[in-house]
Design a protein around this motif. Sequence first.
Motif, PDB file in Angstrom:
ATOM      1  N   VAL A   4     -26.161 -16.963   1.715  1.00  0.00           N
ATOM      2  CA  VAL A   4     -27.428 -16.938   1.043  1.00  0.00           C
ATOM      3  C   VAL A   4     -27.332 -15.449   0.875  1.00  0.00           C
ATOM      4  N   SER A   5     -28.244 -14.458   0.588  1.00  0.00           N
ATOM      5  CA  SER A   5     -28.459 -13.310   0.559  1.00  0.00           C
ATOM      6  C   SER A   5     -28.356 -12.787   2.109  1.00  0.00           C
ATOM      7  N   PRO A   6     -27.408 -11.349   2.530  1.00  0.00           N
ATOM      8  CA  PRO A   6     -27.294 -11.321   3.811  1.00  0.00           C
ATOM      9  C   PRO A   6     -28.619 -10.776   4.152  1.00  0.00           C
ATOM     10  N   ALA A   7     -28.880 -10.600   5.149  1.00  0.00           N
ATOM     11  CA  ALA A   7     -29.503  -9.893   5.973  1.00  0.00           C
ATOM     12  C   ALA A   7     -29.709  -9.838   7.421  1.00  0.00           C
ATOM     13  N   PRO A   8     -30.365  -8.260   8.094  1.00  0.00           N
ATOM     14  CA  PRO A   8     -29.371  -8.337   8.933  1.00  0.00           C
ATOM     15  C   PRO A   8     -29.115  -9.146  10.089  1.00  0.00           C
ATOM     16  N   ALA A   9     -27.935  -9.367  11.473  1.00  0.00           N
ATOM     17  CA  ALA A   9     -28.149  -9.909  12.267  1.00  0.00           C
ATOM     18  C   ALA A   9     -27.703  -9.305  13.924  1.00  0.00           C
ATOM     19  N   ALA A  49     -26.072 -18.038  11.461  1.00  0.00           N
ATOM     20  CA  ALA A  49     -26.094 -19.333  11.208  1.00  0.00           C
ATOM     21  C   ALA A  49     -26.866 -19.363   9.816  1.00  0.00           C
ATOM     22  N   ARG A  50     -28.184 -18.984  10.208  1.00  0.00           N
ATOM     23  CA  ARG A  50     -29.860 -19.042   9.377  1.00  0.00           C
ATOM     24  C   ARG A  50     -28.588 -18.366   8.520  1.00  0.00           C
ATOM     25  N   ARG A  51     -27.544 -17.269   7.940  1.00  0.00           N
ATOM     26  CA  ARG A  51     -27.857 -16.301   7.005  1.00  0.00           C
ATOM     27  C   ARG A  51     -26.821 -17.166   5.921  1.00  0.00           C
ATOM     28  N   ASN A  52     -25.669 -17.407   6.859  1.00  0.00           N
ATOM     29  CA  ASN A  52     -24.620 -18.342   5.939  1.00  0.00           C
ATOM     30  C   ASN A  52     -25.083 -19.653   5.789  1.00  0.00           C
ATOM     31  N   GLY A  53     -26.097 -19.803   6.180  1.00  0.00           N
ATOM     32  CA  GLY A  53     -26.419 -21.989   6.166  1.00  0.00           C
ATOM     33  C   GLY A  53     -25.388 -22.790   6.184  1.00  0.00           C
ATOM     34  N   VAL A  54     -25.256 -21.859   8.250  1.00  0.00           N
ATOM     35  CA  VAL A  54     -23.875 -22.848   8.484  1.00  0.00           C
ATOM     36  C   VAL A  54     -25.257 -23.702   9.690  1.00  0.00           C
ATOM     37  N   THR A  55     -24.875 -25.108   9.833  1.00  0.00           N
ATOM     38  CA  THR A  55     -25.686 -25.904  10.697  1.00  0.00           C
ATOM     39  C   THR A  55     -25.049 -25.894  12.342  1.00  0.00           C
ATOM     40  N   ILE A  56     -26.030 -25.676  12.730  1.00  0.00           N
ATOM     41  CA  ILE A  56     -24.891 -25.874  14.739  1.00  0.00           C
ATOM     42  C   ILE A  56     -26.119 -26.770  14.943  1.00  0.00           C
ATOM     43  N   ALA A  57     -25.683 -26.999  16.121  1.00  0.00           N
ATOM     44  CA  ALA A  57     -26.724 -28.290  17.151  1.00  0.00           C
ATOM     45  C   ALA A  57     -27.493 -27.397  18.209  1.00  0.00           C
ATOM     46  N   GLN A  58     -26.892 -26.013  18.398  1.00  0.00           N
ATOM     47  CA  GLN A  58     -28.254 -25.744  19.256  1.00  0.00           C
ATOM     48  C   GLN A  58     -29.299 -25.131  17.892  1.00  0.00           C
ATOM     49  N   ASP A  85     -18.164 -21.027  13.810  1.00  0.00           N
ATOM     50  CA  ASP A  85     -18.247 -21.531  13.062  1.00  0.00           C
ATOM     51  C   ASP A  85     -19.083 -20.710  11.494  1.00  0.00           C
ATOM     52  N   VAL A  86     -19.780 -19.768  12.725  1.00  0.00           N
ATOM     53  CA  VAL A  86     -20.982 -19.128  12.081  1.00  0.00           C
ATOM     54  C   VAL A  86     -20.086 -18.212  11.518  1.00  0.00           C
ATOM     55  N   TRP A  88     -18.066 -15.613   8.630  1.00  0.00           N
ATOM     56  CA  TRP A  88     -18.407 -16.199   7.284  1.00  0.00           C
ATOM     57  C   TRP A  88     -17.896 -14.227   6.205  1.00  0.00           C
ATOM     58  N   THR A  89     -18.407 -13.417   6.886  1.00  0.00           N
ATOM     59  CA  THR A  89     -18.193 -12.615   5.999  1.00  0.00           C
ATOM     60  C   THR A  89     -17.815 -11.215   7.029  1.00  0.00           C
ATOM     61  N   SER A  90     -16.724 -10.395   5.833  1.00  0.00           N
ATOM     62  CA  SER A  90     -16.842  -8.955   6.503  1.00  0.00           C
ATOM     63  C   SER A  90     -17.913  -8.485   7.634  1.00  0.00           C
ATOM     64  N   LEU A  91     -19.226  -8.580   6.397  1.00  0.00           N
ATOM     65  CA  LEU A  91     -20.474  -8.109   6.633  1.00  0.00           C
ATOM     66  C   LEU A  91     -20.670  -7.939   8.503  1.00  0.00           C
ATOM     67  N   ASP A  92     -20.252 -10.065   8.673  1.00  0.00           N
ATOM     68  CA  ASP A  92     -20.538 -10.655  10.209  1.00  0.00           C
ATOM     69  C   ASP A  92     -19.513  -9.918  11.178  1.00  0.00           C
ATOM     70  N   TYR A  93     -17.998  -9.549  10.545  1.00  0.00           N
ATOM     71  CA  TYR A  93     -17.390  -8.791  11.621  1.00  0.00           C
ATOM     72  C   TYR A  93     -17.772  -7.639  11.787  1.00  0.00           C
TER      73      TYR A  93
END
Length: 363
Positions: A4-9, A49-58, A85-86, A88-93
């Motif tokens: 999905v489109s990046p947004a600040p985390a 999780a929202r930004r990367n479309g990852v489903t998490i248990a919480q 698992d959330v 994924w991208t260089s921006l995340d790191y």
Amino acid sequence: MTAVSPAPAEATAHTSRWPMTPELAALPKVEMHIHLDGTLEPAMKLALARRNGVTIAQSSEEEIRDSFVFHDLPTFLAVHYSNMDVLWTSLDYEELCYAYLSTAASQGVRHAEMFFDPQLHTSRGVPFDDIVRGYRRAIVRARSDFGVTAELIMCFLRDYGADHAMTTLMSALRYRDWIIGVGLDSDELRHPPAEYAAVFGRARREGFQITMHCDVDQVDSTEHIRQAIEDLGTQRIDHGLNVMESDALVELARTRRIGFTVCPLPYSTHPTRGLPELEVIRGMLDAGLLVSVGSDDPPYFGGYLGDNLQFMAEVGGFTLQELWLTQVHAVDIAWVSARRRQELLEELAGYARDHALDPSAAE
């Protein structure tokens, strides 16, 4: 995973369980034991999780914190690994690292040498380059924004074996200017340091500095510390409290000026063979070992570096002189330029003068 489109985390501000006194807050600090992968705060996990479309248990920060249930190293690692698992991208790191350095700077950290575990991510399909480049951008930004300096230490996961470690080392060669050292972490059971002798030998020849985890009360703990120092030539031991069980090892570590990076808050859930862990740390200082303090994986254990130091003061009765000494030790064992080391030591010397501490204690 759906892109999905990046947004600040953005991470929420750290709320300390151990707020520092003004004197301790003013202490210039250096952190030698911090796992970037383990600084993922619940708020950032939700945002990523929202930004990367990852489903998490919480679905809330509280639920994420409630999921931090573990009773030993393997169960901790299982919880920790699942939270990766959330990412994924260089921006995340980049955002993960920048968030840690922002919090660290707010607690008075001037320099940090940060572990990262690329195998946790490359095994899921994340490119090695994306991880390192994201972290590097954060380091450059943090130096500009906060004045804090930082370096990367790449750790090998014992769980993955020596062959995978060597492959990971090969991936790091083109980033030798950005990765200052290599280490060894994760589950120590049936994975002694000696298993990785060839990997660390190659790393040393390639110009990397050497450290490795020797966790508290593992099977053959003292033998692992001996292997790390004598056989693999490590310059630092991460944790290593069991060194105090052997007078010969204490003398070896003192003679070779081995640094020990200890983490008080995490130990509060894992006592050292019936001895209060803070007493063991004080014993290491009294024995003349080079002991520095780190926060390990702050969201899981309740605090960053300042919190750990305040915990030592309140629960262990450590004096400002003793806590100052751990920061001098951190500078002594840091892998920094002579100029940067001198800058940090001068700042600590000024603090000692301002607070009537005895600078000869560091000699």
